[in-house]
Design a protein around this motif. Structure first.
Motif, mmCIF file in Angstrom:
data_model
loop_
_atom_site.group_PDB
_atom_site.id
_atom_site.type_symbol
_atom_site.label_atom_id
_atom_site.label_comp_id
_atom_site.label_asym_id
_atom_site.label_seq_id
_atom_site.Cartn_x
_atom_site.Cartn_y
_atom_site.Cartn_z
ATOM 1 N N ASP A 114 0.853 -1.066 0.039
ATOM 2 C CA ASP A 114 0.012 0.122 -0.258
ATOM 3 C C ASP A 114 1.077 1.346 -0.053
ATOM 4 O O ASP A 114 0.625 2.231 -0.702
ATOM 5 N N GLN A 115 2.158 1.224 0.814
ATOM 6 C CA GLN A 115 2.869 2.514 0.825
ATOM 7 C C GLN A 115 3.569 2.765 -0.434
ATOM 8 O O GLN A 115 3.581 3.704 -0.934
ATOM 9 N N VAL A 116 4.127 1.526 -1.204
ATOM 10 C CA VAL A 116 4.680 1.690 -2.311
ATOM 11 C C VAL A 116 3.856 2.036 -3.312
ATOM 12 O O VAL A 116 4.014 3.110 -4.162
ATOM 13 N N LEU A 117 2.532 1.562 -3.628
ATOM 14 C CA LEU A 117 1.464 2.045 -4.645
ATOM 15 C C LEU A 117 1.262 3.556 -4.407
ATOM 16 O O LEU A 117 0.772 4.275 -5.355
ATOM 17 N N SER A 118 0.954 3.822 -3.238
ATOM 18 C CA SER A 118 0.726 5.564 -2.869
ATOM 19 C C SER A 118 1.776 6.443 -3.628
ATOM 20 O O SER A 118 1.533 7.337 -4.058
ATOM 21 N N PHE A 119 3.047 6.051 -3.241
ATOM 22 C CA PHE A 119 4.071 6.707 -3.967
ATOM 23 C C PHE A 119 4.172 6.439 -5.416
ATOM 24 O O PHE A 119 4.278 7.446 -6.240
ATOM 25 N N TRP A 120 4.050 5.350 -5.859
ATOM 26 C CA TRP A 120 3.720 5.021 -7.190
ATOM 27 C C TRP A 120 2.736 5.763 -7.966
ATOM 28 O O TRP A 120 3.077 6.367 -9.086
#
Length: 222
Positions: A114-120
């Protein structure tokens, strides 16, 4: 720009094959993780167990009964862990958690999907208007540097490249450009042996691709 940020690393909670199923399931329900990283007595990473498999155990059982089910996907800790590599690992292993190990294989942190996708979702690859193109070529003949050169030789900008999957002998690659000279880029790609699988929002292949890649379906408007 396309590297994992330091704040994405989360301190792990350590579980071993001697941990009780009840304790593990309580943690998994609280965190909503798909997998549970397992370590030995020295916190060396052994692999991860699927939450659904742990659910099959009795509360008093230990994880030793599932030792043969350990999955070994992981990230090696570095200051420049690739965002694309991370997304590919999430997708190919159908997981929302990636264990991060040091060069001694000690579990040092976790990366959550979830954290990576938010940045992505905030990167130029997603946020900037542009043209998405899916190409494929035999896995031993494609070249990311060649694709970059073909795009830029037509005075276009390449915002990013993502390897989507490998099926049989072919590698499927998603690239995003700034919509300049798209037809010329497609012609050059074809001349160099690339198959154009999609550069149209209504293309049936893209619909199938979106179904296979949930994170792209959710976070990319293609």
């Amino acid at each position: 720009m396309f590297s994992i940020k330091a704040e994405f690393f989360v301190s792990p909670t350590f579980f071993s094959l001697h941990s009780k199923a009840e304790e593990c399931m309580s943690y998994l329900r609280e965190t909503n993780l798909t997998h549970l990283p397992i370590v030995d007595e020295s916190n060396l990473f052994l692999g991860s167990l699927l939450a659904e498999d742990i659910e099959t155990l009795e509360d008093s059982d230990t994880l030793e009964e599932l030792g043969y089910e350990l999955e070994h996907f992981q990230l090696i800790y570095a200051s420049d862990i690739s965002l694309f590599e991370t997304l590919n690992l999430f997708s190919s292993n159908d997981t929302n958690i990636l264990p991060v190990v040091d060069r001694h294989r000690k579990l040092v942190s976790l990366v959550l999907k979830d954290q990576v996708l938010s940045f992505w979702n905030e990167t130029t690859f997603i946020d900037e208007p542009g043209e998405y193109i899916v190409v494929s070529k035999k896995y031993d003949t494609y070249s990311l540097s060649e694709i970059t050169q073909l795009v830029e030789s037509n005075n276009a900008k390449l915002y990013g490249i993502l390897i989507l999957s490998r099926e049989e002998d072919y590698t499927y690659i998603l690239l995003k450009t700034n919509q300049i000279n798209t037809n010329a880029i497609l012609d050059d790609l074809r001349r160099h042996g690339y198959i154009i699988d999609s550069n149209n929002i209504d293309d049936m292949y893209r619909n199938e691709l979106k179904e296979r890649s949930n994170y792209l379906n959710k976070y990319m408007n293609i």
